[in-house]
Write an enzyme that holds these catalytic residues in place. Structure first.
Site, PDB file in Angstrom:
ATOM      1  N   THR A   1      49.869  36.902  41.293  1.00  0.00           N
ATOM      2  CA  THR A   1      49.181  36.565  42.536  1.00  0.00           C
ATOM      3  C   THR A   1      49.889  37.180  43.739  1.00  0.00           C
ATOM      4  O   THR A   1      49.238  37.692  44.658  1.00  0.00           O
ATOM      5  CB  THR A   1      49.052  35.041  42.691  1.00  0.00           C
ATOM      6  OG1 THR A   1      48.439  34.511  41.514  1.00  0.00           O
ATOM      7  CG2 THR A   1      48.223  34.666  43.907  1.00  0.00           C
ATOM      8  N   CYS A   2      51.206  37.169  43.735  1.00  0.00           N
ATOM      9  CA  CYS A   2      51.959  37.748  44.856  1.00  0.00           C
ATOM     10  C   CYS A   2      51.726  39.256  44.956  1.00  0.00           C
ATOM     11  O   CYS A   2      51.566  39.798  46.056  1.00  0.00           O
ATOM     12  CB  CYS A   2      53.451  37.456  44.699  1.00  0.00           C
ATOM     13  SG  CYS A   2      53.845  35.695  44.657  1.00  0.00           S
ATOM     14  N   SER A   3      51.681  39.909  43.807  1.00  0.00           N
ATOM     15  CA  SER A   3      51.457  41.355  43.799  1.00  0.00           C
ATOM     16  C   SER A   3      50.017  41.713  44.143  1.00  0.00           C
ATOM     17  O   SER A   3      49.723  42.860  44.463  1.00  0.00           O
ATOM     18  CB  SER A   3      51.838  41.939  42.435  1.00  0.00           C
ATOM     19  OG  SER A   3      53.249  41.857  42.270  1.00  0.00           O
TER      20      SER A   3
END
Length: 181
Positions: free
Chosen positions: A68-70
């Site tokens: 999700t962060c990427s």
């Protein structure tokens, strides 16, 4: 020796977990200027985060290189000029990761370079001072930053969004934040 190391690690984790219960920053709160507690680029060079003036967007993420962060951060990179056009002086991405990991993640996400700053809060002191830490031990091995976005004018928080589920990307998506400016 192993039990001593295990006991020490457990005590450190317990002490850090106690920080999780600190009051969460809110609209109208002031972000304090930090003495060198975070790192940017180099692991042996702590940096000051000075929030005295300027409008900034602070994006807190649970972990570099996670799915999700990427997915979240490339949009902040690609929309950087639109944020600047709306008066944002800088965008900071903060994670409870070491400086080597944050630098490698920045290079992976922006191989041509980016003005978005990638801040390693390797001890979790910055995000814990905001009350935005959660226990991610089962998945990420220890306490991590909640997924949040703070818009601050100088030290004053004008907008804050915190995802209820750190694996989701709704109110902290770059398009959602940009629409609030």
């Amino acid at each position: 020796m192993t039990s001593l190391i295990g006991s020490t690690a457990q005590a450190a984790h317990s002490a850090f977990s106690a920080l999780i219960s600190t009051a969460e920053v809110h609209r109208g709160s002031e972000i304090k200027t930090l003495t060198p507690q975070v790192k940017e680029g180099a692991a042996d060079t702590p940096v000051n985060l000075n929030f005295a003036e300027g409008r900034r967007v602070i994006v807190g993420v649970p972990g570099a290189f996670t799915g999700t962060c990427s997915k979240q951060i490339p949009t902040y990179i690609s929309l950087y000029d639109q944020f600047k056009a709306r008066g944002v002086s800088e965008i900071l991405v903060v994670a409870v990761n070491d400086a080597f990991v944050m630098q490698a993640w920045k290079e992976k996400l922006a191989p041509e370079g980016t003005p978005v700053r990638f801040i390693a809060d390797d001890q979790g002191l910055f995000v814990s001072s905001l009350g935005l830490v959660f226990d991610a031990t089962p998945l990420l091995g220890g306490p991590r930053s909640k997924r949040f976005v703070i818009v601050a004018d100088g030290p004053k928080v004008t907008t804050i969004a915190v995802e209820k589920d750190p694996g989701q990307l709704t109110s902290t998506d770059a398009h959602a934040v940009l629409s609030l400016l």
